[in-house]
Design an enzyme around this catalytic site. Structure first.
Site, PDB file in Angstrom:
ATOM      1  CG  ASP A   1      39.045  32.314  49.698  1.00  0.00           C
ATOM      2  OD1 ASP A   1      38.452  33.066  48.909  1.00  0.00           O
ATOM      3  OD2 ASP A   1      40.266  32.107  49.663  1.00  0.00           O
TER       4      ASP A   1
ATOM      5  NE  ARG B   1      31.695  45.453  41.318  1.00  0.00           N
ATOM      6  CZ  ARG B   1      31.597  44.138  41.385  1.00  0.00           C
ATOM      7  NH1 ARG B   1      30.478  43.579  41.781  1.00  0.00           N
ATOM      8  NH2 ARG B   1      32.613  43.378  41.078  1.00  0.00           N
TER       9      ARG B   1
ATOM     10  CG  ASP C   1      27.102  35.947  38.279  1.00  0.00           C
ATOM     11  OD1 ASP C   1      26.093  36.259  38.936  1.00  0.00           O
ATOM     12  OD2 ASP C   1      28.245  35.920  38.761  1.00  0.00           O
TER      13      ASP C   1
END
Length: 382
Positions: A35, A89, A163
């Protein structure tokens, strides 16, 4: 509900670009079927991790804001339904190693060259234009510094794939992180890391593997030999940065490579011998400033642990080094018997107060204590 941590801009070096990034803002074209949301608990944990690492001098992203969305999320690995949030962030860069891998995967050397030039110009301007191996050397140095400071902080990131590493060597994306309770090389943070791939002592290996993947992607824009040479610099850079990181954590000045290495070795030996009785963070707290803290350490709650041949070797190596900025010991934190830590039971207690009664008091109190600890340590991450 919204909770705002202390802004990250105060830790940024003047003139350096800061990027805004979101976590939990929903599905994107690159989502993997989920989601795209962040649990509120995950956001709270990220804020706490970043603040603790900042206080300990680790280059890190910072949480600008944490905003609850009001949605109920279903998660297979924690009690559900659970609360949803979006984290904003701040970081100097969000360009990840995996960004280069994607361009390499689709066979686009032009995109690799454009990415290198973009990242070089913004984050490593000392590297000449078009110098992909030089860019890789800069990323290797930054990554070695980050890894060394994780180790000195006793931090386990949890997931170190391409990543979760970026070109500026800043720590970010705090999922299953943990701080060591005591010296344990095989300590893991993620429940799914059954083989210890990202265990505490294997983090340098994991970061180097990720760097080799970046180097492989850059082969579309440069010859292999100079890229390999750049990668080979990781080991020496990591050891150099590890010595510096341990000296910084102990609050003493460098005395040269041999003496600094002796202090690193004896510190690890003392932590190893201390086992579960000697927690990671209190050792650095007790002996911060070297001989200037002797009476405080020996008269404190762990005084009886500081004896024997291994301790004598540590104390001799430590006392060789002059205190660095000993005035820091005048900070109120050093008058307390215990340091500021980030143990998992405290993290769970902070979340429990939010989850059960929407009580953010313990969360904000922890942030305030971490701000004071950051001032006391006087360490800088970037």
């Amino acid at each position: 509900q919204a909770a705002s941590a202390r802004g990250a801009s105060d830790s940024a070096l003047p003139g350096r670009l800061l990027d805004l990034g979101t976590k939990g803002s929903g599905q994107t074209p690159w989502s993997r079927g989920g989601d795209g949301r962040l649990t509120l608990k995950g956001g709270v944990r990220e804020v706490l991790a970043a603040e603790m690492l900042e206080a300990l001098g680790v280059p890190t992203s910072r949480a600008f804001s944490l905003i609850e969305t009001g949605e109920a999320l279903e998660r297979g690995d924690e009690p559900s339904p659970t609360r949803s949030a979006v984290l904003v962030r701040l970081s100097h860069s969000h360009v990840r190693f995996g960004t280069f891998q994607r361009a390499a995967y689709i066979g686009r050397p032009d995109m690799i060259e454009a990415l290198v030039e973009h990242a070089r110009a913004l984050y490593h301007p000392a590297v000449p234009s078009g110098d992909a191996p030089g860019f890789l050397r800069a990323v290797v140095e930054a990554s070695a510094r980050l890894t060394a400071r994780w180790i000195a902080a006793g931090f386990v990131h949890g997931v170190l794939n391409t990543d979760n590493l970026n070109v500026t060597g800043e720590s970010f994306d705090y999922g299953p992180w943990r701080f060591l309770p005591h010296y344990e090389p095989g300590f893991t943070a993620a429940y799914f890391d059954q083989f210890g791939l990202y265990a505490f002592a294997r983090q340098p290996e994991a970061v180097f593997w990720a760097l080799t993947q970046l180097g492989g992607a850059l082969k579309l824009a440069a010859d292999a030999a100079p890229l390999t040479e750049a990668l080979n610099g990781f080991g020496p850079a990591y050891i150099r940065e590890l010595r510096a990181a341990f000296l910084a954590r102990l609050g003493v000045a460098s005395l040269g490579e041999a003496a600094d290495q002796r202090l690193l070795d004896t510190t690890l030996a003392l932590l190893r011998e201390g086992g579960e009785a000697l927690r990671w963070e209190p050792l650095f707290f007790d002996w911060f400033g070297g001989f200037a803290s002797s009476a405080r350490a020996l008269g404190g709650p762990r005084g009886k642990l500081y004896q024997g041949e291994v301790f004598d070797a540590f104390r001799f190596a430590l006392f060789e080094h002059e205190p660095d900025r000993p005035e820091r010991l005048e900070q109120p934190m050093f008058a307390a018997p215990e340091p500021e830590e980030m143990r998992i039971d405290e993290v769970e207690a902070v979340w429990a107060a939010i989850d059960a009664g929407d009580d953010w008091g313990p969360f904000h109190a922890k942030l305030a204590r971490l701000a004071r600890a950051r001032k006391a340590w006087g360490l800088t991450g970037c």
